[in-house]
Design a protein around this motif. Structure first.
Motif, PDB file in Angstrom:
ATOM      1  N   ARG A  85      42.191  -6.831  15.058  1.00  0.00           N
ATOM      2  CA  ARG A  85      42.379  -7.646  16.261  1.00  0.00           C
ATOM      3  C   ARG A  85      41.893  -9.071  15.994  1.00  0.00           C
ATOM      4  NH1 ARG A  85      39.795  -7.388  22.367  1.00  0.00           N
ATOM      5  NH2 ARG A  85      41.416  -8.692  23.316  1.00  0.00           N
ATOM      6  N   PRO A  86      42.677 -10.092  16.381  1.00  0.00           N
ATOM      7  CA  PRO A  86      42.247 -11.473  16.152  1.00  0.00           C
ATOM      8  C   PRO A  86      41.100 -11.859  17.099  1.00  0.00           C
ATOM      9  CG  PRO A  86      44.360 -11.439  17.307  1.00  0.00           C
ATOM     10  CD  PRO A  86      44.068 -10.026  16.917  1.00  0.00           C
ATOM     11  N   VAL A  87      39.944 -12.175  16.532  1.00  0.00           N
ATOM     12  CA  VAL A  87      38.765 -12.583  17.302  1.00  0.00           C
ATOM     13  C   VAL A  87      38.374 -13.979  16.839  1.00  0.00           C
ATOM     14  CG1 VAL A  87      36.392 -12.071  17.930  1.00  0.00           C
ATOM     15  CG2 VAL A  87      38.004 -10.199  17.512  1.00  0.00           C
ATOM     16  N   ILE A  88      38.267 -14.925  17.774  1.00  0.00           N
ATOM     17  CA  ILE A  88      37.913 -16.313  17.468  1.00  0.00           C
ATOM     18  C   ILE A  88      36.549 -16.595  18.101  1.00  0.00           C
ATOM     19  CG2 ILE A  88      38.585 -18.732  17.659  1.00  0.00           C
ATOM     20  CD1 ILE A  88      41.185 -16.122  18.420  1.00  0.00           C
ATOM     21  N   VAL A  89      35.605 -17.141  17.296  1.00  0.00           N
ATOM     22  CA  VAL A  89      34.247 -17.434  17.773  1.00  0.00           C
ATOM     23  C   VAL A  89      34.050 -18.946  17.726  1.00  0.00           C
ATOM     24  CG1 VAL A  89      31.782 -17.114  17.408  1.00  0.00           C
ATOM     25  CG2 VAL A  89      33.363 -15.224  16.983  1.00  0.00           C
ATOM     26  N   ALA A  90      33.748 -19.575  18.893  1.00  0.00           N
ATOM     27  CA  ALA A  90      33.518 -21.030  18.978  1.00  0.00           C
ATOM     28  C   ALA A  90      32.023 -21.299  18.923  1.00  0.00           C
ATOM     29  CB  ALA A  90      34.125 -21.584  20.270  1.00  0.00           C
ATOM     30  N   SER A  91      31.537 -21.835  17.794  1.00  0.00           N
ATOM     31  CA  SER A  91      30.107 -22.156  17.626  1.00  0.00           C
ATOM     32  C   SER A  91      29.948 -23.079  16.437  1.00  0.00           C
ATOM     33  CB  SER A  91      29.281 -20.885  17.420  1.00  0.00           C
ATOM     34  OG  SER A  91      27.927 -21.209  17.202  1.00  0.00           O
ATOM     35  N   THR A  92      29.032 -24.039  16.576  1.00  0.00           N
ATOM     36  CA  THR A  92      28.711 -24.926  15.449  1.00  0.00           C
ATOM     37  C   THR A  92      27.571 -24.377  14.620  1.00  0.00           C
ATOM     38  OG1 THR A  92      29.362 -26.758  16.883  1.00  0.00           O
ATOM     39  CG2 THR A  92      28.212 -27.352  14.883  1.00  0.00           C
ATOM     40  N   ASP A  93      26.900 -23.338  15.104  1.00  0.00           N
ATOM     41  CA  ASP A  93      25.781 -22.721  14.385  1.00  0.00           C
ATOM     42  C   ASP A  93      26.313 -22.079  13.101  1.00  0.00           C
ATOM     43  OD1 ASP A  93      23.691 -21.097  13.460  1.00  0.00           O
ATOM     44  OD2 ASP A  93      22.872 -20.923  15.490  1.00  0.00           O
ATOM     45  N   ARG A  94      25.875 -22.601  11.951  1.00  0.00           N
ATOM     46  CA  ARG A  94      26.380 -22.118  10.669  1.00  0.00           C
ATOM     47  C   ARG A  94      26.047 -20.645  10.454  1.00  0.00           C
ATOM     48  NH1 ARG A  94      30.425 -22.361   8.262  1.00  0.00           N
ATOM     49  NH2 ARG A  94      30.358 -24.583   8.818  1.00  0.00           N
ATOM     50  N   GLU A  95      24.850 -20.212  10.893  1.00  0.00           N
ATOM     51  CA  GLU A  95      24.472 -18.807  10.724  1.00  0.00           C
ATOM     52  C   GLU A  95      25.398 -17.896  11.525  1.00  0.00           C
ATOM     53  OE1 GLU A  95      20.549 -15.916  11.319  1.00  0.00           O
ATOM     54  OE2 GLU A  95      20.421 -18.072  11.663  1.00  0.00           O
ATOM     55  N   VAL A  96      25.752 -18.324  12.756  1.00  0.00           N
ATOM     56  CA  VAL A  96      26.673 -17.529  13.568  1.00  0.00           C
ATOM     57  C   VAL A  96      28.052 -17.491  12.924  1.00  0.00           C
ATOM     58  CG1 VAL A  96      27.833 -17.399  15.810  1.00  0.00           C
ATOM     59  CG2 VAL A  96      25.421 -17.993  15.692  1.00  0.00           C
ATOM     60  N   ALA A  97      28.542 -18.693  12.475  1.00  0.00           N
ATOM     61  CA  ALA A  97      29.879 -18.753  11.880  1.00  0.00           C
ATOM     62  C   ALA A  97      29.972 -17.872  10.641  1.00  0.00           C
ATOM     63  CB  ALA A  97      30.219 -20.204  11.540  1.00  0.00           C
ATOM     64  N   ASP A  98      28.959 -17.951   9.757  1.00  0.00           N
ATOM     65  CA  ASP A  98      28.992 -17.134   8.543  1.00  0.00           C
ATOM     66  C   ASP A  98      28.904 -15.651   8.885  1.00  0.00           C
ATOM     67  OD1 ASP A  98      29.137 -19.473   7.170  1.00  0.00           O
ATOM     68  OD2 ASP A  98      27.012 -19.520   6.613  1.00  0.00           O
ATOM     69  N   GLY A  99      28.088 -15.298   9.879  1.00  0.00           N
ATOM     70  CA  GLY A  99      27.917 -13.889  10.236  1.00  0.00           C
ATOM     71  C   GLY A  99      29.194 -13.278  10.786  1.00  0.00           C
ATOM     72  N   VAL A 100      29.878 -13.985  11.693  1.00  0.00           N
ATOM     73  CA  VAL A 100      31.096 -13.414  12.273  1.00  0.00           C
ATOM     74  C   VAL A 100      32.240 -13.426  11.280  1.00  0.00           C
ATOM     75  CG1 VAL A 100      30.370 -14.065  14.593  1.00  0.00           C
ATOM     76  CG2 VAL A 100      31.815 -15.636  13.291  1.00  0.00           C
ATOM     77  N   ALA A 101      32.231 -14.394  10.353  1.00  0.00           N
ATOM     78  CA  ALA A 101      33.295 -14.420   9.344  1.00  0.00           C
ATOM     79  C   ALA A 101      33.209 -13.205   8.432  1.00  0.00           C
ATOM     80  CB  ALA A 101      33.206 -15.717   8.539  1.00  0.00           C
ATOM     81  N   ARG A 102      31.976 -12.752   8.156  1.00  0.00           N
ATOM     82  CA  ARG A 102      31.818 -11.598   7.274  1.00  0.00           C
ATOM     83  C   ARG A 102      32.352 -10.319   7.905  1.00  0.00           C
ATOM     84  NH1 ARG A 102      26.892 -14.201   5.817  1.00  0.00           N
ATOM     85  NH2 ARG A 102      25.767 -13.080   7.450  1.00  0.00           N
ATOM     86  N   VAL A 103      32.414 -10.243   9.245  1.00  0.00           N
ATOM     87  CA  VAL A 103      32.917  -9.021   9.886  1.00  0.00           C
ATOM     88  C   VAL A 103      34.341  -9.201  10.399  1.00  0.00           C
ATOM     89  CG1 VAL A 103      30.650  -8.165  10.516  1.00  0.00           C
ATOM     90  CG2 VAL A 103      31.824  -9.748  12.052  1.00  0.00           C
ATOM     91  N   GLY A 104      35.050 -10.247   9.942  1.00  0.00           N
ATOM     92  CA  GLY A 104      36.476 -10.353  10.206  1.00  0.00           C
ATOM     93  C   GLY A 104      36.874 -11.312  11.293  1.00  0.00           C
ATOM     94  N   ALA A 105      35.949 -12.037  11.949  1.00  0.00           N
ATOM     95  CA  ALA A 105      36.312 -12.977  13.006  1.00  0.00           C
ATOM     96  C   ALA A 105      36.614 -14.344  12.410  1.00  0.00           C
ATOM     97  CB  ALA A 105      35.192 -13.085  14.033  1.00  0.00           C
ATOM     98  N   ARG A 106      37.275 -15.201  13.196  1.00  0.00           N
ATOM     99  CA  ARG A 106      37.654 -16.543  12.746  1.00  0.00           C
ATOM    100  C   ARG A 106      36.782 -17.570  13.478  1.00  0.00           C
ATOM    101  NH1 ARG A 106      38.856 -21.362  11.642  1.00  0.00           N
ATOM    102  NH2 ARG A 106      40.868 -21.968  10.749  1.00  0.00           N
ATOM    103  N   PRO A 107      35.796 -18.209  12.793  1.00  0.00           N
ATOM    104  CA  PRO A 107      34.957 -19.200  13.474  1.00  0.00           C
ATOM    105  C   PRO A 107      35.659 -20.546  13.595  1.00  0.00           C
ATOM    106  CG  PRO A 107      34.232 -18.949  11.209  1.00  0.00           C
ATOM    107  CD  PRO A 107      35.348 -17.962  11.397  1.00  0.00           C
TER     108      PRO A 107
END
Length: 449
Positions: free
Chosen positions: A414-436
């Motif tokens: 499922r396409p999941v998009i996460v809006a955040s400038t926090d690099r730790e959040v972006a890297d974490g969600v990217a590892r589980v398949g989301a698009r930061p």
């Protein structure tokens, strides 16, 4: 001792001191120089004193005293100018010094200071006499103070002796009274101790009998309570295990059903979207369509290359939200503090939720906005706008961790998009398949309307 050099007898300018200037005389000399200082132009001042020209007289005397005393001693012209100012200010004292008969009632320190500046004949003797007079006055004053202090100490000593004598007599009387009272108390105490011993013996006997009965009762009660606790513990464990198994069965079934259904909808929508994206005809391919040619309206490789967008282009967000079953997860405070940090938190939340509601209505995507519960002094009461899910993290859980939990809860694919400038959040969600995407991209999309 007076030494003369150069001029003839009576020439005061030729006399010199054979000892340091007395402190009292020096202070009066510095004050005279400071008072006459202001009446001179900057050009008439020695070079080392020109920096103090704008100082007030008291401030000059405080900060430039040594420099003025040195200039007065070494610069005859400057000393002559200060002497003229002194003659104008104190004509009677100056005239008396010039005539060789200083006023008897004048302060010896003032006379010596004026003589030091004007340098009449015999000025060294006047300065020396003033120093001796000052020393004699200081000695007499110190002697008077010592006598007064000695008299005061003697008076205090006599008073202390009288007080000590009276206090001693009072304490002796109190001691005698206390001694008599103590003897009476001792007699009473001996009688009371005898009665207490007899009572203690009877009490020990009764206590021993009571302890035996109590110990037997405690043993029986303890055994009964132990058995009761053991049975209650087993009953609680059994009930907890049964409830846990029921809850796990219910939640597992509902969560799995939801995940499978959502994934199925995603696959179907993706297939339909892919069909629309590829413009597949409803019929099978015809032989004529296999011939390589350019048809009107079809994009060339050059056109496809032109579709590439920068990471800050809000069009990327539009493309992502256009995917089937897209889910936009927003790091709330990260976006608001990037776009409008000067506003209060309550107004930040309301503004962001209003903009997300418009975006959800325009794109039809699922939107979840996450706020950090640690930022709140009390629970927030608000009605989430249509099409936007609003979540606050629990105590001890950060908004970043809640976002990662939301991403992990989604089914793969499922396409999941996460809006955040926090690099730790972006890297974490990217590892589980989301698009930061950066918070700035979402803010640009809002401003575009």
């Amino acid at each position: 001792m007076v030494e003369t050099t150069g001029g003839g007898p009576g020439d005061g300018a030729a006399e010199v001191l054979d000892r340091p200037l007395p402190d009292g005389v020096r202070r009066r000399v510095v004050q005279i120089v400071s008072d006459g200082f202001g009446g001179l132009t900057v050009g008439e001042l020695p070079a080392q004193l020109r920096q103090y020209a704008r100082f007030a007289p008291n401030r000059r005397a405080k900060f430039a005293g040594n420099a003025m005393a040195s200039a007065l001693e070494t610069d005859p012209v400057f000393r002559q100018r200060i002497g003229e100012k002194l003659r104008e200010a104190q004509p009677e004292l100056s005239g008396a010094l010039d005539s060789g008969a200083p006023p008897p009632a004048a302060d010896p320190l003032d006379v010596a200071a004026a003589a030091y500046v004007l340098r009449p004949a015999g000025w060294v003797k006047l300065v020396a006499a003033a120093g001796e007079e000052a020393l004699r006055a200081d000695a007499e004053r110190a002697d008077e103070e010592s006598r007064a202090e000695l008299e005061r100490l003697r008076t205090e000593l006599d008073a202390a002796r009288d007080h000590t004598r009276a206090e001693t007599e009072r304490l002796r009387a109190e001691l005698e009274s206390a001694r008599k009272e103590a003897e009476s108390l001792h007699r009473k105490l001996r009688a009371a101790v005898s009665d207490v011993k007899r009572g203690e013996a009877a009490l020990r006997k009764a206590q021993a009998e009571m302890d035996a009965v109590r110990a037997e009762g405690h043993a029986q009660v303890s055994a009964a309570e132990s058995e009761t606790r053991r049975l209650k513990a087993r009953l609680g464990e059994t009930e907890a295990a049964l409830e846990a198994s029921r809850k796990a069965a219910r939640e597992g079934r509902s969560v799995e059903d939801m995940r499978v259904r959502l994934l199925l909808d995603t696959v179907l929508d993706a297939a339909q979207g892919l069909r629309r994206e590829l413009a597949l005809p409803p019929v099978s391919v015809r032989p004529a369509e296999t011939v390589d040619a350019v048809e009107p309206g079809r994009m060339t490789p050059k056109d496809i290359a032109a579709r590439a967008l920068s990471e800050d282009d809000p069009a990327i967000l539009d493309q992502l939200l256009a995917l089937p079953q897209a889910h936009l997860v927003v790091d709330g405070y990260n976006v608001t503090k990037t776009g409008y940090p000067q506003m209060p938190l309550e107004k930040q939340r309301l503004r962001l939720l209003g903009q997300l509601a418009q975006l959800a209505a325009q794109t039809g995507a699922e939107v979840t906005c996450v706020f950090d519960g640690a930022e709140l002094a009390a629970p927030v009461l608000l009605a989430p706008p249509r099409g936007v899910r609003v979540l606050f993290s629990k105590p001890g859980v950060t908004a970043d961790e809640l976002i990662r939990q939301l991403v992990r809860a989604e089914p793969p694919g499922r396409p999941v998009i996460v809006a955040s400038t926090d690099r730790e959040v972006a890297d974490g969600v990217a590892r589980v398949g989301a698009r930061p995407v950066a918070s700035l991209v979402l803010l640009k999309r809002f401003s575009r309307g």
